[in-house]
Design a protein around this motif. Structure first.
Motif: not given
Length: 379
Positions: A55-57, A72-79, A81-86
């Protein structure tokens, strides 16, 4: 399921192989819509076909420890954005706390075997690692929802040493990678050891706990036991400080001409290095788990390994064991396998049975990982 797969911490060693295998599986599984965050080393080995199924890389740089919180803050931002289930962090500790259920792999063996550091030549290095261990423990306690490990030994040590709730630790056995298996099928009849020399393969990155600096002395002892042409083959980058240390030690002992390295070997072709060697050697003082064991077994190359609980648990009677702090014992065990053809074949035969008993096939491992991810996402 929408999955955020964090491979950002995988930049060296067996972790890259594990990450690539998981990425291949989720990319080809229609039940997953996957966003990955990966290191440059992972990205370099991703095929275009696999990348196009994601879906994205997102590729993130390898950062020093003190800059990890920013990542880590960048990954939180990606979470967000994409709203994953897991969220699945292939190997932690992560430097962020996901909002949704998260699973993190644990492969920090030295945290569970702190006694190995007493053998370090540098007290400064020992102190630095002990401090980092304390920091990483805090990160695990703060940021991890559930752990996944590859052996019961690691699970029991996590419970005993770190006080982790056993209900939060899941065990999924290790395996060889699908790429290794495919390459083996293609190359096993074409790639064979040389008839005029013996090659002992040591697939390992250079870390103190890998115990590689004992090998120059071991080879010197081996030369006194055998008049064969015996070479030690490594996978350490030739320009690295680790290789220079190893080579200098070998030179001081008069065996440097028998030490060589093939450098970093991509995951999809490392099988050839096993097939072109007569023996695989693992002198490590500690492992959470390692692909070296099942790769040796499936490649049908006898494994000689440190006599430690992690190795006994995983290898059973499929390997020959030595005292990793005794170079004479290492040399004697290598020579024993070379001189005794029946022992050589016995180890190979036993290893085939151990492989079936203690390890999953790549497909079985993926189905176990998928089932766990599905289970956790529904909690």
């Amino acid at each position: 399921m929408k999955l955020l797969l964090d491979c950002s911490l995988l930049s060296i060693g067996g972790g890259i192989q594990v990450g690539l295998s998981i990425i291949e599986n989720v990319a080809n599984d229609p039940d997953f819509e996957t966003v990955i965050v990966c290191s440059p080393q992972i990205n370099a080995q991703l095929s275009d076909a696999t990348r196009n199924k994601l879906y994205a890389c997102h590729v993130v740089p390898n950062l020093p420890f003190y800059k990890k919180s920013k990542q880590g803050k960048y990954l939180s931002k990606l979470e967000r954005k994409y709203r994953p289930d897991q969220v699945f962090v292939v190997f932690g500790p992560s430097y962020w706390r996901p909002k949704v259920n998260n699973l993190q792999g644990f492969a920090l063996g030295k945290m569970l075997y702190p006694e190995v550091r007493k053998h370090y030549p540098s007290k400064v290095q020992r102190f630095k690692e002990e401090v980092f261990d304390l920091i990483k423990q805090k990160l695990f306690f703060r940021n991890v929802g559930n752990f996944v490990v590859e052996t019961e030994v690691v699970k029991s040590r996590l419970v005993k040493n770190l006080g982790i709730d056993s209900d939060k630790i899941f065990v999924i056995s290790n395996s060889y990678s699908p790429a290794f298996e495919q390459r083996l099928l293609e190359r096993q009849s074409q790639v064979q050891p040389s008839d005029d020399k013996i090659v002992v393969f040591i697939p390992s990155s250079f870390y103190h706990h890998k115990n590689l600096l004992i090998l120059p002395q071991a080879l010197k002892e081996l030369k006194s036991l055998s008049d064969r042409k015996i070479f030690f083959k490594f996978t350490i980058p030739e320009e690295s400080n680790g290789w220079k240390l190893l080579k200098n030690s070998a030179q001081n002992l008069g065996v440097s001409e028998y030490f060589f390295t093939v450098g970093h070997v991509p995951n999809n072709v490392i099988c050839d290095e096993y097939l072109s060697s007569q023996i695989v050697l693992c002198p490590s003082l500690v492992e959470s788990s390692t692909a070296v064991f099942p790769e040796s077994f499936i490649a049908k190359r006898p494994l000689i390994v440190s006599d430690r609980d992690f190795a006994r648990d995983l290898c059973g009677d499929g390997a020959l064991y030595f005292d990793p702090l005794n170079p004479i014992d290492i040399a004697q065990k290598i020579n024993l396998v070379l001189e005794d053809g029946s022992l050589y074949q016995l180890l190979v035969n036993n290893a085939s049975e151990v492989l079936k008993k203690n390890y999953l096939t790549p497909d079985e491992k993926w189905h176990a990982q998928k089932a766990l991810l599905m289970k956790l996402s529904h909690k």
